[in-house]
Write an enzyme that holds these catalytic residues in place. Sequence first.
Site, PDB file in Angstrom:
ATOM      1  N   VAL A 142       1.026   6.692 -12.759  1.00  0.00           N
ATOM      2  CA  VAL A 142       1.416   5.608 -13.080  1.00  0.00           C
ATOM      3  C   VAL A 142       2.390   4.926 -11.887  1.00  0.00           C
ATOM      4  O   VAL A 142       3.176   5.485 -11.474  1.00  0.00           O
ATOM      5  CB  VAL A 142       2.409   5.196 -14.237  1.00  0.00           C
ATOM      6  N   CYS A 143       1.969   3.658 -11.476  1.00  0.00           N
ATOM      7  CA  CYS A 143       2.650   3.340 -10.008  1.00  0.00           C
ATOM      8  C   CYS A 143       2.798   2.052 -10.254  1.00  0.00           C
ATOM      9  O   CYS A 143       2.298   1.125 -10.757  1.00  0.00           O
ATOM     10  CB  CYS A 143       1.563   3.697  -8.961  1.00  0.00           C
ATOM     11  N   THR A 144       3.473   1.491  -9.002  1.00  0.00           N
ATOM     12  CA  THR A 144       3.444   0.244  -8.649  1.00  0.00           C
ATOM     13  C   THR A 144       2.874   0.136  -7.021  1.00  0.00           C
ATOM     14  O   THR A 144       3.326   0.749  -6.067  1.00  0.00           O
ATOM     15  CB  THR A 144       4.946  -0.451  -8.633  1.00  0.00           C
ATOM     16  N   ARG A 333       6.753  -2.952 -15.514  1.00  0.00           N
ATOM     17  CA  ARG A 333       7.472  -2.918 -14.422  1.00  0.00           C
ATOM     18  C   ARG A 333       6.796  -4.135 -13.678  1.00  0.00           C
ATOM     19  O   ARG A 333       7.452  -4.383 -12.536  1.00  0.00           O
ATOM     20  CB  ARG A 333       7.113  -1.530 -13.595  1.00  0.00           C
TER      21      ARG A 333
END
Length: 395
Positions: A142-144, A333
């Site tokens: 899970v990332c940005t 986020r």
Amino acid sequence: MRVWRGALLGAVLAAVAALAVLAKDPYAEECRNESYPPSGPRFKGNAPVYIINLDLPPSKRWDQLINDKKVQLKTLTDTMRGIMTAFFPSGKVVHILEKELTLLSATLPYPFREEIEGIAKASGIPLGEIVMFNVFYEIFTVCTSIVAEDKTGKLYHARNLDFGLFLGWDVKNSSWTITEELRPLTVSLDFQRNNKTVFKSSNFAGYVGMVSGMKPGIFSLTMNERFSIDGGYIGIFQWILGKRDGMWMGFLTRAVLENSTSYEDAKDQLTKTKLLAPAYFILGGNRTGQGCVITRSRLSTLDIWNINTNGGPWYVLETNYDHWEDPFVLDDRRTPARRCMDRITPENISLPTIFDVLTTKPVLNKLTVSTTLISVTDSRIETYLLGCPDPCNPW
Ligand SMILES: *[C@@H]1O[C@H](CO)[C@@H](O)[C@H](O)[C@H]1NC(C)=O
Ligand SMILES: *[C@@H]1O[C@H](CO)[C@@H](O)[C@H](O)[C@H]1NC(C)=O
Ligand SMILES: *[C@@H]1O[C@H](CO)[C@@H](O)[C@H](O)[C@H]1NC(C)=O
Ligand SMILES: *[C@@H]1O[C@H](CO)[C@@H](O)[C@H](O)[C@H]1NC(C)=O
Ligand SMILES: *[C@@H]1O[C@H](CO)[C@@H](O)[C@H](O)[C@H]1NC(C)=O
Ligand SMILES: *[C@@H]1O[C@H](CO)[C@@H](O)[C@H](O)[C@H]1NC(C)=O
């Protein structure tokens, strides 16, 4: 594996519900400024640089790196094994799974099979566990990711790498065990042919796919996980059962970084290749307008969201939800990251100001392993190991 995932999901949802109320908003903070170059308690060091020589046979390419990192890699695969054993205490399921995964390696395409076998050999870790690491790693990120264009038309690409296997909360250290164990495995890789850089990446030792990389002067690419309920992982089961017409997501990004020669060619490959599971590909180029988020289902492209300086967005930002939908309410986020980006504007966007955005809580959280900053035109890629000292959101 489906049962395991089901049990996992149940545990995750319970934990999410319990923790969210307590944890989500109180730890959010104002957008950071002047945090670059990194220092202070959030900064855990630079990722070491290794050269991977593509002129070597695939089975030998990873020897030096794995030789340096085998202890850390063993710690991590032992933890993964321990988590599975906790779910299936008899040990039988884990044993069968490992046997299946060992067989699975023989079905992987060149050069991935050879490379994975080489890593198992160099590390002394059972092949099935290395395969497991390679398969599960790309499913649980899970990332940005952000691509942004400044007022002169220069592009910047950056990402936080968060590892989302929501298991093994270490109460004493207030941290995720796997996230902590992944940090010492983080490396910057320089893939070379004829002693010349072909592409660079930010990676975990032991993983042969790519989730973040750059072809100097040409394009940059990151991949984020896309949760999908409508048969998301069915392609992986089909592969195991013998129907093997899709491509592993991290293998596609690796092939694109290694062999695509332009932004357009990369975009074409990422858009058209059949995959085993859904994903987001975030692609940046070397001139104005070349930035996009490709939202993929297994078989098709659902959407391409482009930077557009003629009245469109000057940046694209992807976490783990389709950009035209609201993010999951307990995992937002996106809103805080966008709020900080909107304040910076194209006038002041740069790698240092993007670093400010990515290290602002809750964009930075307890799952965050590292931040990577990329400038294609400057042929620059930097990876910083990060931690999130308390008070900090668990995800
Ligand atoms: C930088 O951050 C500090 C602390 O949050 C804040 O007081 C200050 O106003 C910020 N400066 C700018 C230029 O945004
Ligand atoms: C937790 O902290 C202790 C003491 O600082 C350390 O020895 C241990 O390795 C840490 N555990 C993890 C998983 O980081
Ligand atoms: C790469 O460089 C090394 C050391 O500088 C040299 O020994 C080797 O022959 C070079 N390889 C190629 C393919 O040019
Ligand atoms: C890239 O192309 C070369 C030459 O065709 C091939 O040998 C190599 O396996 C390709 N790389 C990947 C990752 O597919
Ligand atoms: C930008 O990328 C294209 C390929 O997409 C390449 O032909 C061109 O030389 C690159 N421009 C610069 C300035 O490197
Ligand atoms: C850009 O940064 C400068 C210096 O920090 C500041 O004075 C200016 O107001 C900023 N511009 C915008 C549009 O935020």
